[in-house]
Design a protein around this motif. Sequence first.
Motif, PDB file in Angstrom:
ATOM      1  N   GLY A  89      45.735  35.325  69.652  1.00 27.93           N
ATOM      2  CA  GLY A  89      46.340  35.362  70.974  1.00 27.93           C
ATOM      3  C   GLY A  89      45.669  36.429  71.812  1.00 27.93           C
ATOM      4  N   ALA A  90      45.463  36.151  73.088  1.00 29.30           N
ATOM      5  CA  ALA A  90      44.845  37.104  74.002  1.00 29.30           C
ATOM      6  C   ALA A  90      45.861  37.451  75.086  1.00 29.30           C
ATOM      7  N   GLU A  91      46.098  38.733  75.279  1.00 26.77           N
ATOM      8  CA  GLU A  91      47.105  39.201  76.234  1.00 26.77           C
ATOM      9  C   GLU A  91      46.428  40.000  77.336  1.00 26.77           C
ATOM     10  N   GLY A  92      46.798  39.688  78.569  1.00 28.06           N
ATOM     11  CA  GLY A  92      46.231  40.396  79.713  1.00 28.06           C
ATOM     12  C   GLY A  92      47.015  41.647  80.047  1.00 28.06           C
ATOM     13  N   ARG A  93      46.323  42.740  80.261  1.00 25.53           N
ATOM     14  CA  ARG A  93      46.950  44.008  80.641  1.00 25.53           C
ATOM     15  C   ARG A  93      46.137  44.643  81.772  1.00 25.53           C
ATOM     16  N   ASP A  94      46.791  45.563  82.495  1.00 24.20           N
ATOM     17  CA  ASP A  94      46.068  46.342  83.501  1.00 24.20           C
ATOM     18  C   ASP A  94      46.028  47.795  83.043  1.00 24.20           C
ATOM     19  N   GLY A  95      45.585  48.659  83.896  1.00 24.89           N
ATOM     20  CA  GLY A  95      45.414  50.051  83.496  1.00 24.89           C
ATOM     21  C   GLY A  95      46.687  50.866  83.499  1.00 24.89           C
ATOM     22  N   THR A  96      47.817  50.319  83.998  1.00 22.04           N
ATOM     23  CA  THR A  96      49.062  51.085  84.049  1.00 22.04           C
ATOM     24  C   THR A  96      49.729  51.128  82.680  1.00 22.04           C
ATOM     25  N   ARG A  97      50.633  52.070  82.524  1.00 20.36           N
ATOM     26  CA  ARG A  97      51.380  52.205  81.282  1.00 20.36           C
ATOM     27  C   ARG A  97      52.779  51.649  81.504  1.00 20.36           C
ATOM     28  N   PRO A  98      53.097  50.494  80.939  1.00 22.32           N
ATOM     29  CA  PRO A  98      54.421  49.903  81.161  1.00 22.32           C
ATOM     30  C   PRO A  98      55.515  50.719  80.476  1.00 22.32           C
ATOM     31  N   ALA A  99      56.769  50.446  80.893  1.00 23.36           N
ATOM     32  CA  ALA A  99      57.898  51.173  80.316  1.00 23.36           C
ATOM     33  C   ALA A  99      58.143  50.768  78.869  1.00 23.36           C
ATOM     34  N   VAL A 100      57.773  49.541  78.510  1.00 24.81           N
ATOM     35  CA  VAL A 100      58.001  49.023  77.165  1.00 24.81           C
ATOM     36  C   VAL A 100      56.699  48.432  76.641  1.00 24.81           C
ATOM     37  N   ASP A 101      56.426  48.644  75.358  1.00 30.14           N
ATOM     38  CA  ASP A 101      55.246  48.128  74.658  1.00 30.14           C
ATOM     39  C   ASP A 101      53.957  48.696  75.228  1.00 30.14           C
ATOM     40  N   ARG A 102      53.656  49.912  74.767  1.00 31.11           N
ATOM     41  CA  ARG A 102      52.388  50.549  75.115  1.00 31.11           C
ATOM     42  C   ARG A 102      51.563  50.657  73.839  1.00 31.11           C
ATOM     43  N   PRO A 103      50.672  49.684  73.561  1.00 31.98           N
ATOM     44  CA  PRO A 103      49.886  49.725  72.322  1.00 31.98           C
ATOM     45  C   PRO A 103      49.172  51.063  72.163  1.00 31.98           C
ATOM     46  N   LEU A 104      49.175  51.562  70.928  1.00 29.49           N
ATOM     47  CA  LEU A 104      48.550  52.841  70.617  1.00 29.49           C
ATOM     48  C   LEU A 104      47.103  52.617  70.226  1.00 29.49           C
ATOM     49  N   VAL A 105      46.192  53.209  70.978  1.00 30.30           N
ATOM     50  CA  VAL A 105      44.759  53.088  70.696  1.00 30.30           C
ATOM     51  C   VAL A 105      44.424  53.968  69.488  1.00 30.30           C
ATOM     52  N   THR A 106      43.872  53.352  68.460  1.00 31.57           N
ATOM     53  CA  THR A 106      43.530  54.097  67.243  1.00 31.57           C
ATOM     54  C   THR A 106      42.042  54.442  67.173  1.00 31.57           C
ATOM     55  N   SER A 107      41.220  53.758  67.937  1.00 28.32           N
ATOM     56  CA  SER A 107      39.799  54.113  68.044  1.00 28.32           C
ATOM     57  C   SER A 107      39.270  53.537  69.346  1.00 28.32           C
ATOM     58  N   GLY A 108      38.280  54.218  69.937  1.00 28.68           N
ATOM     59  CA  GLY A 108      37.735  53.749  71.204  1.00 28.68           C
ATOM     60  C   GLY A 108      38.684  54.018  72.359  1.00 28.68           C
ATOM     61  N   GLY A 109      38.759  53.069  73.286  1.00 30.97           N
ATOM     62  CA  GLY A 109      39.608  53.222  74.468  1.00 30.97           C
ATOM     63  C   GLY A 109      40.404  51.966  74.744  1.00 30.97           C
ATOM     64  N   TRP A 110      41.106  51.973  75.902  1.00 31.90           N
ATOM     65  CA  TRP A 110      41.954  50.857  76.282  1.00 31.90           C
ATOM     66  C   TRP A 110      41.136  49.843  77.079  1.00 31.90           C
ATOM     67  N   VAL A 111      41.777  48.746  77.475  1.00 31.83           N
ATOM     68  CA  VAL A 111      41.048  47.629  78.073  1.00 31.83           C
ATOM     69  C   VAL A 111      40.320  48.061  79.349  1.00 31.83           C
ATOM     70  N   ARG A 112      39.169  47.447  79.556  1.00 33.01           N
ATOM     71  CA  ARG A 112      38.414  47.617  80.790  1.00 33.01           C
ATOM     72  C   ARG A 112      37.679  46.311  81.070  1.00 33.01           C
ATOM     73  N   PRO A 113      37.264  46.059  82.298  1.00 32.17           N
ATOM     74  CA  PRO A 113      36.629  44.774  82.633  1.00 32.17           C
ATOM     75  C   PRO A 113      35.436  44.479  81.714  1.00 32.17           C
ATOM     76  N   GLY A 114      35.447  43.281  81.176  1.00 38.04           N
ATOM     77  CA  GLY A 114      34.355  42.843  80.310  1.00 38.04           C
ATOM     78  C   GLY A 114      34.473  43.278  78.875  1.00 38.04           C
TER      79      GLY A 114
END
Length: 590
Positions: A108-133
């Motif tokens: 499954g592929a889920e779309g996110r933006d750069g904001t931090r939502p109030a609920v369900d903020r995945p914890l990055v364990t290596s690298g960084g969070w989503v960015r274009p491409g």
Amino acid sequence: MGQLLAAWRLIRRDLRRHPGETLLFLLAVTVAATALTLGVATDDAVTTAYAKTRAATAGPDILMTTTDPDPADYVERLRRIPEVRAVGGPFFAYDTTVGAHGRSVHAGAEGRDGTRPAVDRPLVTSGGWVRPGGVVVERGFARELEVRVGDRVTVGGREMPVVGTAISAATGVYPWSDRAQGPGPSDWGGMVWLTDEDARALAGDDPGVRLIQVKLADPDATDGFGDRLRERGVVPDGWFNVLRWQNILRTDTAMIQGTRPTLVVGGTLLAVAAIVTLTALAVGRTARDNRRAALLKVVGAGPGTITAGLLAQYLLLTVLATALGLTAGTLAAPHFVDPSDGLLNTASAPAPGTVLSALALAAAVAGTGAIGPALRATRFSTVHALADPAHLLTHHPRLNAVTAYLPTSLLLGVRLLARRPGRAVLAGAGAAATAAMITALLAWYTALAAAPDALRFGPLEVRTDRTGQTLLAVTLTLVALSTLNTVLLGWSTAVQARRALTISRTLGATPGQVVTALCVAQLLPAVPGVAVGMPAGLGLYWLFGETYTPPASWLLAAAAGILAAVAALTALPAWVHSRSPAAGVLHSES
């Protein structure tokens, strides 16, 4: 204080002069305590790991999936419900495939933006969070794909770099992490995160689904929440799936449904093997303990003081071994409960029930192996213990009549066995425990061969592999401990029977017949042990698994292998003792 000081001096002297016995005692009890701790603590470890992951990622209490392309209206209505504390989403998601290293896996592929939502903020364990491409892969899914930050994967046919890995409590661990599936049958799969623009572009004409995460004021008040929403008209009448956080926890716990009984049953069988080890050690130190008890009686010590002094060392070592077993089991539990690496697996203090279970097992093992010899030492005659005369053997006229016409090796072996029936019980118990675990392992391989491809080659292979690894590890540990027990029992039998066997040699028995007699003394109780252990192993596997029976050829080969190993391990110490000159042995005994 004087009694405590005397006990401590005896303990320190034994530890210094007999370190091998101490290490064997610690090893036997620690192994049994570790296996049981793992088996008892796994459920608690899953709950703890999931709770830590929820806390670190603001995990939702309610997960909603809808096919409505614009659920903004009832998201606002959700926020106005008094029992709702926060709402995250809606997030666009769709079903796709992710490929790497020549493999293509459902995800499954889920779309996110750069904001931090109030609920369900995945914890990055290596690298960084989503960015274009770029794409962020759920950590357990990344391990399955064998990808790291900087590698490239294909998402729906488009090649993208992996910019990070992350974990989330809003999805089960791999292979149950795909939450982007709409109505109809669902499939196992992984999870990835993209920017919202990339996700919509890659989805193309696929309408996908919308994910809504809800945080409640009372996280335990999730029962019937979806029905209450429909009764209030908050959500539409169309397809709307509601999932509680308890459902995700049960799904994660299913990853260890095969390892937990293996560890609990294996820990019990290891405890049986540990009892055999401790009893064999106690048999080897019988003469030393008898003499020590006699000396304490001479200086005025009572039975209670003598028993306490003899058991103090075992008590101290039992506490130490239990602590080591609890520590090892607690540190290893996170690696057993999450084979797909989708949770925050940090070790935590064992639960009180786990500590009590480990203490009870260790006390039972140590008590069974040590209390009996200690009590016998207190009742042993002081004069006989200090003089150490030759022990008169009990006359068995019926046994003599039955064995009179047997071959020499068999005659000597049967008589050795009849003189020490307790040791025969130990040898049989050790063989039964080993046969039971090996039979269970063979039954598991038989069930695996008959299992559908989804369990053997699909995403569920992660769980199947961990079950097999655990079963194999427990079996190998039990075999190693049983090997040690066989050597100890064979050695102690050879030591205690060396005078009688040396006399047999002076009367015409050959060294080969003496070695064979000692092997017979070990093999005769091992045969019924194997005969009982194999059906017991099948019964245990059928109780916790499926009713699969290994081929008869496998069972016969396993039984023959166990008996051959017993004979070989007994023959070595027997051969060493048979090489001693008869005159020297008889002179030293006199």
